[in-house]
Design a protein around this motif. Sequence first.
Motif, short mmCIF file in Angstrom:
data_model
loop_
_atom_site.label_atom_id
_atom_site.label_comp_id
_atom_site.label_asym_id
_atom_site.label_seq_id
_atom_site.Cartn_x
_atom_site.Cartn_y
_atom_site.Cartn_z
N THR A 139 0.85 -1.18 0.00
CA THR A 139 0.00 0.00 0.00
C THR A 139 0.88 1.22 0.00
O THR A 139 1.76 1.36 0.84
N ARG A 140 0.67 2.11 -0.99
CA ARG A 140 1.47 3.32 -1.07
C ARG A 140 0.88 4.43 -0.18
O ARG A 140 1.54 5.38 0.16
N GLY A 141 -0.39 4.33 0.18
CA GLY A 141 -1.00 5.31 1.06
C GLY A 141 -1.00 4.82 2.49
O GLY A 141 -0.29 3.89 2.86
N ASN A 142 -1.82 5.45 3.31
CA ASN A 142 -1.89 5.11 4.73
C ASN A 142 -3.06 4.20 5.07
O ASN A 142 -3.38 4.02 6.24
#
Length: 747
Positions: A343-346
Amino acid sequence: MGMLELFMWMPLALAFLLSMGDESSSSFLPVDNYLLACGSPVDIHFQGRTFFRESVFETHALELKTQQESAAVTSDSGAPSPIYQSARIFWGRASYIFSIRQPGQHWIRLFFYPFPNSHQNLSSASITVIADSAVLLKDFTFTEYDHSYVFKEYAVNIPSPTLSLTFIPSGNSFVFVNAIEVVSVLSNLSVPNDFSLEHHSEVVLETAYRLDVGYKSLATRNDYLGRNWEGDETYLASNTRALDISVDPYYIHDNSESTIPAIAPKWVYATAKAIADARSPNLSWVFPANPNYRYFVRVHFCDVINITNFNLFINDVAYKRVDFLSKFRQFSVPHYLDFVVSTRGNNLRVSVAPDRTANSTNAILNGLEIMKVINQVRTLDRRTLSIIVKSIFGAVAFLVLTTVALYYLKAYRSRRASELPRFHAGFTLQEIREATNNFDQCLLLGEGGFGKVYEGTMDTGKKVAIKVANPHSRQGFQEFQNEIELLSKLSHQNLVSLIGCCNGDSQMILVYELLANGSLSGHLYGTNFVTLSWRQRLEICIGTAKGLHYLHTGAARSIIHRDVKTANILLNENFVPKLADFGISRKGPPLDKSHVTTLVKGSFGYLDPEYFRTKYLTEKSDVFSFGMVLMEVLCGKPALDDTRPTEHINLAKWASSFQEKGTFPEIIDPFLIGQVNLDSLNKVCKLAWKCLEESRKNRPPMGYVLFELEDALHLELASPLWQVYVHCAIDVVAENGINDEKEQDVA
């Protein structure tokens, strides 16, 4: 079994028999089962199990080694449960050494609660915990926990007959622990082999979330193996779409692939959530996640309301089509699927949605486990080592590294072939000659930047594609080595499979699986090409997007293809696409960087213009190239064609001129006229222009591209053929002002 061991097992066995009732696997107990109440003078009953005082395990199964003194402390006030009313404190490095009777994966569970103590402020502790060589906690403090308890759970592989669980205080601090569990894992929690993680046996999993979906209470439930299952309401994206389902666990069937309750208790499979409103597109759960880690995701299903099939999405990308009936031929059979995702986001998002291609109207989810993947053995700061020891170690390490570097430099110069991976089949030049009938031109399939490609037949009868390097090509050993190294570590159904290589007699030869239907470019505008329907084109684009999304997110560090084009999208006998030619591919930027600065490489007509100007390479460069692939699929024309008039040579610029005038349909492949759902076509057109944005910041990620393409396919499949013709007729009338007589002909 001795009397002491028998005594140890009796409370756990009794608690299990009383609590499990009708569970089909009630005879299964962990071989290693240490439930340790640290610092407690008595045994403690907690969540239906008995945690024994340390003295019970000593001398025959447990050893405690400490550098300094330790102390047992207790408290009878403020603790959330009895397990947190005692603790053992260490002022120096200390290790619990457990005897392991069944080497393999084990649960390690740690309990911490800084209860008030008149002699020691437990909340000021700074804790590091190591299981053999794996760092579980590093300088952990209680500053963010507001004096609440902390429970940590890990799945760790223990190959040796002992486990050393070491607690290290940071600086002049101390460490403490309230309770420890070391329990054999009865189910398989191995990371799937097709996710490019090195050293699978050394991977440590840390539990982040474990949900009993459909369980209405927010209180956690504890099964007899010590796993805590919580309700899912906290993580549900929109509970107005959700319908809670509950059945009697008695009706859950056993599955030969899943030992119940080792995988999950029956009561997990007996509850679920489904879509309450048929108009709702999906059900989603959202979890806070750390973008620096990958996550092991186990999804639990059991069809308790007769839903035959639906789709599973992770991070808004379709990961799996779940089909109960074809797999088990009956309902109410437990099933689970394992994935490793980045996952590149949070946030990490898990969704289920009806499979519109199969007229499905609902979807279901029963349970979910999400675990952080720790796939590196981190180095600790050994503050207790003297400066002298560090200096000696550093000097020795420097000498060793220098010697190794010189050795490998010499080896590289003398034998470049020895650097190639050894786990691919090595072919001799004679075998290659025999397979290609001495490079018979009749077997020539094509020619690219690296060299010629021949069809070959190995002595086993297997058909292969053999790529032979052109010694005068600008691509050489570096690209040859790069292709082997990358494809050796990648495994995906939409990436071409490398079978072997040959580097004999100064020849560089690669051997691949043979893809019977050639390249996508050949079917769009090649010689004697077979035209593809809109559905076939969409399915090929979806498969290619899946391969690219895997490259961008399927490894700890992304891989950028750099040469995405229709000529490098190969089709097997079922027209399943496989992305090929990884010679100029390279690793993407680390998570703390936005791009990689590198020399410009790729194919004109597909090159990202921002990358061409700045030399800044990102995953969005592949997105731009894929946008050109979509444009070729829409128009049936090559990206570059010098046989066209000057203003039409570049397809993107040519199509853009039509787009600006609002006449883009005029450049669409004539074969598609009257054969395509216009909503589906328009969605792909808009997507292509998004991918071709000048600035990479405005281009979507491949996950979004994949989602939109799958939606376009759903629109195409959902539209009856007569509607397609009516829409096309109306569109033609509106655009061109066809008279009534022609309108009747078209209808």
